[in-house]
Structure formats: C-alpha cells, structure tokens
Design a protein around this motif. Structure first.
Motif, mmCIF file in Angstrom:
data_model
loop_
_atom_site.group_PDB
_atom_site.id
_atom_site.type_symbol
_atom_site.label_atom_id
_atom_site.label_comp_id
_atom_site.label_asym_id
_atom_site.label_seq_id
_atom_site.Cartn_x
_atom_site.Cartn_y
_atom_site.Cartn_z
ATOM 1 N N GLY A 82 0.779 -1.227 0.000
ATOM 2 C CA GLY A 82 0.000 0.000 0.000
ATOM 3 C C GLY A 82 0.816 1.285 0.000
ATOM 4 N N ALA A 83 2.137 1.194 0.112
ATOM 5 C CA ALA A 83 2.985 2.396 0.096
ATOM 6 C C ALA A 83 3.171 2.864 -1.345
ATOM 7 C CB ALA A 83 4.337 2.103 0.731
ATOM 8 N N ALA A 84 3.173 4.183 -1.528
ATOM 9 C CA ALA A 84 3.326 4.737 -2.875
ATOM 10 C C ALA A 84 3.987 6.111 -2.798
ATOM 11 C CB ALA A 84 1.961 4.868 -3.546
ATOM 12 N N TRP A 85 4.642 6.473 -3.883
ATOM 13 C CA TRP A 85 5.197 7.819 -3.984
ATOM 14 C C TRP A 85 4.054 8.811 -4.141
ATOM 15 C CZ3 TRP A 85 9.962 8.983 -2.784
ATOM 16 C CH2 TRP A 85 10.973 8.044 -2.952
ATOM 17 N N GLN A 86 4.185 9.933 -3.500
ATOM 18 C CA GLN A 86 3.262 11.059 -3.636
ATOM 19 C C GLN A 86 4.138 12.286 -3.857
ATOM 20 O OE1 GLN A 86 -0.195 10.863 -3.257
ATOM 21 N NE2 GLN A 86 -0.332 12.992 -3.829
ATOM 22 N N VAL A 87 3.842 13.059 -4.865
ATOM 23 C CA VAL A 87 4.617 14.273 -5.111
ATOM 24 C C VAL A 87 3.749 15.463 -4.743
ATOM 25 C CG1 VAL A 87 5.893 15.629 -6.801
ATOM 26 C CG2 VAL A 87 5.892 13.137 -6.963
ATOM 27 N N TRP A 88 4.221 16.227 -3.760
ATOM 28 C CA TRP A 88 3.494 17.413 -3.332
ATOM 29 C C TRP A 88 3.507 18.460 -4.439
ATOM 30 C CZ3 TRP A 88 5.946 18.151 2.192
ATOM 31 C CH2 TRP A 88 5.435 17.178 3.043
ATOM 32 N N GLY B 291 6.687 19.874 -5.595
ATOM 33 C CA GLY B 291 7.629 18.968 -6.230
ATOM 34 C C GLY B 291 8.336 18.032 -5.280
ATOM 35 N N LYS B 292 8.062 18.125 -3.995
ATOM 36 C CA LYS B 292 8.738 17.286 -3.004
ATOM 37 C C LYS B 292 8.129 15.889 -2.988
ATOM 38 C CE LYS B 292 10.176 17.383 1.767
ATOM 39 N NZ LYS B 292 10.245 18.238 2.944
ATOM 40 N N PRO B 293 8.964 14.850 -3.194
ATOM 41 C CA PRO B 293 8.443 13.488 -3.139
ATOM 42 C C PRO B 293 8.372 12.990 -1.699
ATOM 43 C CG PRO B 293 10.745 13.438 -3.749
ATOM 44 C CD PRO B 293 10.355 14.896 -3.612
ATOM 45 N N VAL B 294 7.271 12.386 -1.350
ATOM 46 C CA VAL B 294 7.085 11.765 -0.036
ATOM 47 C C VAL B 294 6.495 10.377 -0.266
ATOM 48 C CG1 VAL B 294 6.762 13.955 1.198
ATOM 49 C CG2 VAL B 294 4.777 12.733 0.317
ATOM 50 N N ILE B 295 6.510 9.585 0.779
ATOM 51 C CA ILE B 295 5.888 8.263 0.711
ATOM 52 C C ILE B 295 4.575 8.338 1.474
ATOM 53 C CG2 ILE B 295 6.074 5.846 1.427
ATOM 54 C CD1 ILE B 295 7.982 6.648 -0.820
ATOM 55 N N ARG B 296 3.527 7.859 0.854
ATOM 56 C CA ARG B 296 2.233 7.760 1.527
ATOM 57 C C ARG B 296 1.978 6.287 1.807
ATOM 58 N NH1 ARG B 296 -3.070 10.987 0.238
ATOM 59 N NH2 ARG B 296 -1.599 12.528 0.994
ATOM 60 N N LEU B 297 1.804 5.984 3.088
ATOM 61 C CA LEU B 297 1.513 4.612 3.505
ATOM 62 C C LEU B 297 0.023 4.334 3.363
ATOM 63 C CD1 LEU B 297 3.736 4.463 6.713
ATOM 64 C CD2 LEU B 297 4.311 3.696 4.400
ATOM 65 N N ALA B 298 -0.343 3.071 3.387
ATOM 66 C CA ALA B 298 -1.750 2.683 3.268
ATOM 67 C C ALA B 298 -2.588 3.336 4.358
ATOM 68 C CB ALA B 298 -1.888 1.169 3.326
ATOM 69 N N SER B 299 -1.995 3.610 5.512
ATOM 70 C CA SER B 299 -2.713 4.235 6.624
ATOM 71 C C SER B 299 -3.008 5.716 6.365
ATOM 72 C CB SER B 299 -1.878 4.129 7.907
ATOM 73 O OG SER B 299 -0.685 4.892 7.773
ATOM 74 N N GLY B 300 -2.386 6.279 5.309
ATOM 75 C CA GLY B 300 -2.538 7.698 5.015
ATOM 76 C C GLY B 300 -1.379 8.539 5.540
ATOM 77 N N ARG B 301 -0.575 7.958 6.391
ATOM 78 C CA ARG B 301 0.605 8.661 6.930
ATOM 79 C C ARG B 301 1.591 8.951 5.807
ATOM 80 N NH1 ARG B 301 5.137 5.631 10.149
ATOM 81 N NH2 ARG B 301 6.656 7.302 10.265
ATOM 82 N N GLU B 302 2.144 10.163 5.814
ATOM 83 C CA GLU B 302 3.157 10.533 4.833
ATOM 84 C C GLU B 302 4.518 10.614 5.505
ATOM 85 O OE1 GLU B 302 1.840 14.150 2.948
ATOM 86 O OE2 GLU B 302 0.536 13.038 1.593
ATOM 87 N N ILE B 303 5.531 10.129 4.811
ATOM 88 C CA ILE B 303 6.893 10.144 5.324
ATOM 89 C C ILE B 303 7.752 10.980 4.393
ATOM 90 C CG2 ILE B 303 8.908 8.765 5.937
ATOM 91 C CD1 ILE B 303 7.007 6.383 6.284
ATOM 92 N N ASP B 304 8.386 11.985 4.953
ATOM 93 C CA ASP B 304 9.314 12.830 4.201
ATOM 94 C C ASP B 304 10.659 12.111 4.140
ATOM 95 O OD1 ASP B 304 10.974 14.743 3.112
ATOM 96 O OD2 ASP B 304 10.715 16.196 4.732
ATOM 97 N N VAL B 305 10.784 11.190 3.196
ATOM 98 C CA VAL B 305 11.992 10.378 3.114
ATOM 99 C C VAL B 305 13.207 11.205 2.702
ATOM 100 C CG1 VAL B 305 10.870 8.136 2.792
ATOM 101 C CG2 VAL B 305 11.336 9.577 0.799
ATOM 102 N N VAL B 306 13.021 12.218 1.880
ATOM 103 C CA VAL B 306 14.150 13.054 1.482
ATOM 104 C C VAL B 306 14.666 13.838 2.693
ATOM 105 C CG1 VAL B 306 14.894 14.990 0.043
ATOM 106 C CG2 VAL B 306 13.498 13.172 -0.943
#
Length: 144
Positions: free
Chosen positions: A96-102, A105-120
């Motif tokens: 369920g994890a996927a890339w999301q681009v704000w 232009g900042k890429p983050v990971i969105r987990l299935a739970s809806g939580r976003e992780i600023d991996v960069v």
C-alpha cells in the motif's frame, strides 16, 4: 525537484525537460526515476557495498563511515539520494505504500494508513548527522 541526472533521464525516456504535474506522470516512471540514486550507489560501491534493494542494505548504509560529511557540496546530494533510496525500498516492500509528489515537487511516501513520510528530509538528516538511521525509518514504515 532538483536532481542532477533528471534532464538526462528525461531525454532518455522521452520526457519533457521541465517539471510536469504529477497527474501527467505515470507512477512507474516516477518510481523508476526516484530509484536511480546514482551518487549513493557509487559511494556505497566505493566502500564495497552493493545496494541490492534489501533491508540489509539499509543497515549496511547506516554503518558506513560518513566521509561525505567532509564535502559540503556533496552532502545534500547524497542525503537526497539516501532518502530516495529509502523511499524506493518502502514502496517496493511495504503493501500500500506509494510515492506522492506534493505540489511544490517534493516526493514523499504515503503509507496505506494515510501517513506521509518525508523520506528526502530523513535522508538529508541521516547524511548530515547519522540520525534517524535509514534502517529504523524503514522498520517504522513497515509497521504502518
């Protein structure tokens, strides 16, 4: 996004050389672009580490001697790559994890739970200070 190899990748894959809206980019293309991490892979290879897209490789990265901290120009690029590598690992292995681009232009990971992780951001912190550890960030994302 300011990624040095972006223009070359776009030319190779027939993409425009200007930023496009996330809705115009296919998810597989974004994932391929973000997974390249050329600088991180070359630094790891120079230290005798092959990044094989496994959790073990994140643990090994956490143990590398941070020679990049001596080069203030290289540090942010390496941190960016570390975050993208972490994100790639999460997307490939966490259901369920996927890339999301704000919109900025900042890429983050969105987990299935809806939580976003600023991996960069996490990668930049890791490159500069060693914390948070990439393997720990991965473990937390794996838990949801």
């Amino acid at each position: 996004m300011n990624i040095p190899f972006l223009d070359n990748w776009r030319r190779r894959h027939g993409r425009p050389s200007v930023a496009v809206l996330p809705s115009e980019v296919d998810p597989d293309g974004v994932a391929e672009l973000l997974s390249e991490c050329e600088l991180l892979r070359s630094q790891a290879a120079a230290a005798g580490l092959e990044l094989d897209d496994s959790a073990r490789s994140l643990e090994a990265l956490d143990q590398l001697l941070p020679r990049w901290r001596d080069d203030p120009e290289e540090l942010p690029w390496l941190g960016n790559d570390a975050g993208l590598y972490l994100g790639t690992m999460i997307v490939r292995t966490v259901p369920g994890a996927a890339w999301q681009v704000w919109p900025n232009g900042k890429p983050v990971i969105r987990l299935a739970s809806g939580r976003e992780i600023d991996v960069v951001g996490a990668g930049l912190d890791w490159a500069a200070t060693g914390a948070p550890e990439l393997s720990q960030m991965y473990a937390e994302a794996s838990e949801g």
